[in-house]
Design a protein around this motif. Structure first.
Motif, PDB file in Angstrom:
ATOM      1  N   ALA A  49       0.569  -1.011  -0.078  1.00  0.00           N
ATOM      2  CA  ALA A  49      -0.174   0.010   0.281  1.00  0.00           C
ATOM      3  C   ALA A  49       0.859   0.918  -0.042  1.00  0.00           C
ATOM      4  O   ALA A  49       0.661   1.906  -0.453  1.00  0.00           O
ATOM      5  CB  ALA A  49      -1.274   0.072   1.351  1.00  0.00           C
ATOM      6  N   ASP A  50       1.843   0.697   0.333  1.00  0.00           N
ATOM      7  CA  ASP A  50       2.551   2.672   0.577  1.00  0.00           C
ATOM      8  C   ASP A  50       3.053   2.835  -0.973  1.00  0.00           C
ATOM      9  O   ASP A  50       3.824   4.013  -0.831  1.00  0.00           O
ATOM     10  CB  ASP A  50       3.847   1.779   2.487  1.00  0.00           C
ATOM     11  N   ASN A  51       3.331   1.614  -1.151  1.00  0.00           N
ATOM     12  CA  ASN A  51       4.128   1.996  -3.299  1.00  0.00           C
ATOM     13  C   ASN A  51       3.097   2.443  -3.808  1.00  0.00           C
ATOM     14  O   ASN A  51       3.020   2.980  -4.999  1.00  0.00           O
ATOM     15  CB  ASN A  51       4.618   1.196  -3.056  1.00  0.00           C
ATOM     16  N   THR A  52       1.268   1.907  -3.378  1.00  0.00           N
ATOM     17  CA  THR A  52       0.258   2.129  -4.405  1.00  0.00           C
ATOM     18  C   THR A  52       0.159   3.273  -4.658  1.00  0.00           C
ATOM     19  O   THR A  52      -0.114   3.779  -5.379  1.00  0.00           O
ATOM     20  CB  THR A  52      -1.046   0.770  -3.863  1.00  0.00           C
ATOM     21  N   ALA A  53      -0.253   3.608  -3.169  1.00  0.00           N
ATOM     22  CA  ALA A  53      -0.327   5.203  -2.778  1.00  0.00           C
ATOM     23  C   ALA A  53       0.036   6.112  -3.549  1.00  0.00           C
ATOM     24  O   ALA A  53      -0.271   7.059  -4.129  1.00  0.00           O
ATOM     25  CB  ALA A  53      -0.183   5.738  -1.217  1.00  0.00           C
ATOM     26  N   PRO A  54       1.188   6.246  -3.239  1.00  0.00           N
ATOM     27  CA  PRO A  54       2.337   7.545  -3.832  1.00  0.00           C
ATOM     28  C   PRO A  54       2.554   7.184  -5.058  1.00  0.00           C
ATOM     29  O   PRO A  54       1.900   7.979  -6.769  1.00  0.00           O
ATOM     30  CB  PRO A  54       3.079   7.247  -3.004  1.00  0.00           C
ATOM     31  N   PHE A  55       2.286   6.493  -5.929  1.00  0.00           N
ATOM     32  CA  PHE A  55       2.049   5.553  -7.865  1.00  0.00           C
ATOM     33  C   PHE A  55       0.913   6.519  -8.077  1.00  0.00           C
ATOM     34  O   PHE A  55       1.162   7.191  -9.072  1.00  0.00           O
ATOM     35  CB  PHE A  55       2.618   4.724  -8.005  1.00  0.00           C
ATOM     36  N   ALA A  56      -0.058   5.703  -7.397  1.00  0.00           N
ATOM     37  CA  ALA A  56      -1.785   6.325  -8.624  1.00  0.00           C
ATOM     38  C   ALA A  56      -1.641   7.908  -8.292  1.00  0.00           C
ATOM     39  O   ALA A  56      -2.522   8.613  -9.171  1.00  0.00           O
ATOM     40  CB  ALA A  56      -2.624   5.591  -7.339  1.00  0.00           C
ATOM     41  N   MET A  57      -1.298   8.248  -7.086  1.00  0.00           N
ATOM     42  CA  MET A  57      -0.845   9.976  -6.171  1.00  0.00           C
ATOM     43  C   MET A  57      -0.088  10.719  -7.524  1.00  0.00           C
ATOM     44  O   MET A  57      -0.621  11.469  -8.607  1.00  0.00           O
ATOM     45  CB  MET A  57      -0.293  10.537  -5.282  1.00  0.00           C
ATOM     46  N   ALA A  58       0.465   9.381  -8.378  1.00  0.00           N
ATOM     47  CA  ALA A  58       1.779  10.116  -8.548  1.00  0.00           C
ATOM     48  C   ALA A  58       0.825  10.585 -10.472  1.00  0.00           C
ATOM     49  O   ALA A  58       1.175  11.919 -11.528  1.00  0.00           O
ATOM     50  CB  ALA A  58       2.863   9.794  -9.215  1.00  0.00           C
ATOM     51  N   LYS A  59       0.852   9.165 -10.848  1.00  0.00           N
ATOM     52  CA  LYS A  59      -0.043   9.456 -11.857  1.00  0.00           C
ATOM     53  C   LYS A  59      -1.644  10.754 -11.781  1.00  0.00           C
ATOM     54  O   LYS A  59      -1.694  10.729 -13.271  1.00  0.00           O
ATOM     55  CB  LYS A  59      -0.560   8.270 -12.448  1.00  0.00           C
ATOM     56  N   ASP A  60      -2.386  10.200 -11.224  1.00  0.00           N
ATOM     57  CA  ASP A  60      -2.860  11.861 -10.999  1.00  0.00           C
ATOM     58  C   ASP A  60      -2.824  12.924 -11.584  1.00  0.00           C
ATOM     59  O   ASP A  60      -3.673  14.089 -11.656  1.00  0.00           O
ATOM     60  CB  ASP A  60      -4.219  11.168  -9.447  1.00  0.00           C
ATOM     61  N   ILE A  61      -0.989  13.280 -11.010  1.00  0.00           N
ATOM     62  CA  ILE A  61      -1.360  14.581 -10.625  1.00  0.00           C
ATOM     63  C   ILE A  61       0.186  15.149 -11.553  1.00  0.00           C
ATOM     64  O   ILE A  61      -0.262  16.162 -11.471  1.00  0.00           O
ATOM     65  CB  ILE A  61      -0.993  15.421  -9.671  1.00  0.00           C
ATOM     66  N   ALA A  62       0.693  13.956 -12.242  1.00  0.00           N
ATOM     67  CA  ALA A  62       1.448  14.687 -13.324  1.00  0.00           C
ATOM     68  C   ALA A  62       1.160  15.079 -14.040  1.00  0.00           C
ATOM     69  O   ALA A  62       2.204  16.355 -14.582  1.00  0.00           O
ATOM     70  CB  ALA A  62       1.991  13.185 -13.840  1.00  0.00           C
ATOM     71  N   ASP A  63       0.493  14.891 -15.533  1.00  0.00           N
ATOM     72  CA  ASP A  63      -0.198  15.831 -16.247  1.00  0.00           C
ATOM     73  C   ASP A  63      -0.341  17.459 -15.000  1.00  0.00           C
ATOM     74  O   ASP A  63       0.155  18.458 -16.300  1.00  0.00           O
ATOM     75  CB  ASP A  63      -1.664  15.673 -16.832  1.00  0.00           C
ATOM     76  N   ASP A  64      -1.331  17.896 -14.593  1.00  0.00           N
ATOM     77  CA  ASP A  64      -1.046  18.817 -14.138  1.00  0.00           C
ATOM     78  C   ASP A  64       0.089  19.654 -13.511  1.00  0.00           C
ATOM     79  O   ASP A  64       0.705  21.455 -14.021  1.00  0.00           O
ATOM     80  CB  ASP A  64      -1.753  18.896 -12.723  1.00  0.00           C
ATOM     81  N   LEU A  65       0.692  19.446 -13.164  1.00  0.00           N
ATOM     82  CA  LEU A  65       2.717  19.208 -12.416  1.00  0.00           C
ATOM     83  C   LEU A  65       2.836  19.357 -14.183  1.00  0.00           C
ATOM     84  O   LEU A  65       4.418  19.810 -14.089  1.00  0.00           O
ATOM     85  CB  LEU A  65       2.849  18.324 -11.639  1.00  0.00           C
ATOM     86  N   ASN A  66       2.928  18.875 -14.816  1.00  0.00           N
ATOM     87  CA  ASN A  66       3.988  18.859 -16.119  1.00  0.00           C
ATOM     88  C   ASN A  66       5.076  17.903 -16.040  1.00  0.00           C
ATOM     89  O   ASN A  66       5.974  18.503 -15.806  1.00  0.00           O
ATOM     90  CB  ASN A  66       3.962  20.028 -17.163  1.00  0.00           C
ATOM     91  N   ALA A  67       5.096  17.008 -14.783  1.00  0.00           N
ATOM     92  CA  ALA A  67       6.099  16.088 -14.492  1.00  0.00           C
ATOM     93  C   ALA A  67       5.973  15.098 -15.008  1.00  0.00           C
ATOM     94  O   ALA A  67       5.387  14.193 -16.099  1.00  0.00           O
ATOM     95  CB  ALA A  67       5.907  15.787 -12.914  1.00  0.00           C
ATOM     96  N   MET A  68       7.089  14.021 -15.497  1.00  0.00           N
ATOM     97  CA  MET A  68       6.785  12.518 -15.570  1.00  0.00           C
ATOM     98  C   MET A  68       7.278  11.711 -13.785  1.00  0.00           C
ATOM     99  O   MET A  68       7.861  12.418 -12.958  1.00  0.00           O
ATOM    100  CB  MET A  68       8.737  12.646 -16.387  1.00  0.00           C
ATOM    101  N   ILE A  69       7.256  10.644 -14.012  1.00  0.00           N
ATOM    102  CA  ILE A  69       7.500  10.258 -13.047  1.00  0.00           C
ATOM    103  C   ILE A  69       8.258   8.881 -13.093  1.00  0.00           C
ATOM    104  O   ILE A  69       8.357   8.048 -13.649  1.00  0.00           O
ATOM    105  CB  ILE A  69       6.042   8.961 -12.789  1.00  0.00           C
ATOM    106  N   ALA A  70       9.631   9.051 -11.839  1.00  0.00           N
ATOM    107  CA  ALA A  70      10.370   7.434 -11.149  1.00  0.00           C
ATOM    108  C   ALA A  70       9.153   6.570 -11.244  1.00  0.00           C
ATOM    109  O   ALA A  70       8.404   6.569 -10.913  1.00  0.00           O
ATOM    110  CB  ALA A  70      11.353   8.632 -11.253  1.00  0.00           C
ATOM    111  N   PRO A  71       9.822   5.352 -11.733  1.00  0.00           N
ATOM    112  CA  PRO A  71      10.186   4.272 -11.160  1.00  0.00           C
ATOM    113  C   PRO A  71       9.639   4.178  -9.311  1.00  0.00           C
ATOM    114  O   PRO A  71      10.562   4.674  -8.988  1.00  0.00           O
ATOM    115  CB  PRO A  71      11.073   3.792 -11.770  1.00  0.00           C
ATOM    116  N   THR A  72       8.767   3.732  -9.055  1.00  0.00           N
ATOM    117  CA  THR A  72       8.493   3.189  -7.427  1.00  0.00           C
ATOM    118  C   THR A  72      10.075   2.648  -6.979  1.00  0.00           C
ATOM    119  O   THR A  72      10.635   1.994  -7.249  1.00  0.00           O
ATOM    120  CB  THR A  72       6.742   3.109  -7.114  1.00  0.00           C
ATOM    121  N   LEU A  73      10.376   3.318  -5.555  1.00  0.00           N
ATOM    122  CA  LEU A  73      11.237   2.823  -5.053  1.00  0.00           C
ATOM    123  C   LEU A  73      10.527   1.707  -3.651  1.00  0.00           C
ATOM    124  O   LEU A  73      10.017   2.996  -2.779  1.00  0.00           O
ATOM    125  CB  LEU A  73      12.482   3.674  -4.270  1.00  0.00           C
TER     126      LEU A  73
END
Length: 269
Positions: free
Chosen positions: A63-87
């Protein structure tokens, strides 16, 4: 002819718009040539989800990986950001002895996260945003290393513990505090993927309130659900509240990142 001209004009506009966004925001899915077309000229921000593997009541160990990755996917477009692979592996602490958990020592984790952040900087990212899904000793290490890398390489780093930063959202949506694998975290995972929530396995006796500082400690922690307050934060599995919580948490985190980057820019940093 006018119709054809209008169609071609619309097609050109769509093509130009499409060219402003990469085919994927995920660094492990993008081609290296396309990456070079966007970073750093068009994209200077990267989101790095970090977490660990440990028990979480009736939701998934990751869950500690699932949550921040889903958050990143949800906000990346608005931030014009890339998403690095989850640690995915972290400093688990007092729940390390539960089945399926992993414990990475601080001595191993610190240098590893340092090299990851330095690698992101080397690839051209100016804003390195760590979306951390796991607290405890891991938070202190992330903050320390991120600060050192920022000063050393002249990049800008931000470390966010989403559940702590959004504690007011927990109170707003649920009218009570949450906990590790409690009301708030279970709801967030439920909004992402309901199949990761095993309500049929839930027993309120699985929860224990975290001790007040200096009162008691136990290793392993006796429950996989740790409540922040006595008699508050038990999962309720409400689907509508879960969706509301997910959206409001992400909106709050998004605004923090946007405001921080804007203030960095204003200061000329």
């Amino acid at each position: 002819m006018k119709a054809i001209a209008l169609f071609l004009s619309s097609f050109l506009i769509l093509s130009l718009t499409y060219a402003q966004s990469p085919s994927t925001r995920e660094m492990d899915r993008i081609n290296w040539m396309e990456f070079a077309e966007f970073v750093p000229e068009k994209i200077q921000t990267v989101l790095l989800p970090t977490g660990t593997l440990e028990p979480h009541g009736v939701i998934n160990n990751g869950a500690d990986n699932t949550a921040p990755f889903a958050m990143a996917k949800d906000i990346a477009d608005d931030l014009n950001a890339m998403i690095a692979p989850t640690l995915n592996y972290g400093i688990t602490g007092s729940m390390a002895n539960y089945p399926g958990a992993f414990q990475i020592t601080e001595e191993a984790y610190g240098p590893f996260i340092r090299d990851i952040l330095k690698g992101l900087a080397r690839n051209g990212f100016k804003n390195i945003i760590i979306l951390n899904g796991h607290g405890g000793g891991q938070t202190a290490v992330l903050q320390k290393i991120a600060g050192e890398v920022a000063n050393e390489l002249g990049v800008r780093t931000l470390v966010i513990n989403w559940w702590s930063y959004a504690s007011d959202v927990t109170l707003e949506v649920f009218k009570e505090d949450g906990g590790h694998a409690g009301l708030n975290e279970t709801a967030y995972i439920q909004a992402i993927d309901p199949t990761l929530v095993h309500k049929e396995r839930y027993n309120p006796n699985q929860a224990t309130a975290y001790p007040k500082q200096g009162t008691w400690s136990a290793v392993p922690f006796p429950s996989s659900i740790g409540l922040y307050q006595e008699e508050q934060g038990y999962p309720n599995f409400d689907e509508e509240q879960a969706k509301e919580y997910f959206e409001k948490v992400n909106a709050k985190v998004l605004k923090l990142i946007q405001d921080t980057i804007a203030k960095w820019d204003l200061a000329g940093l």
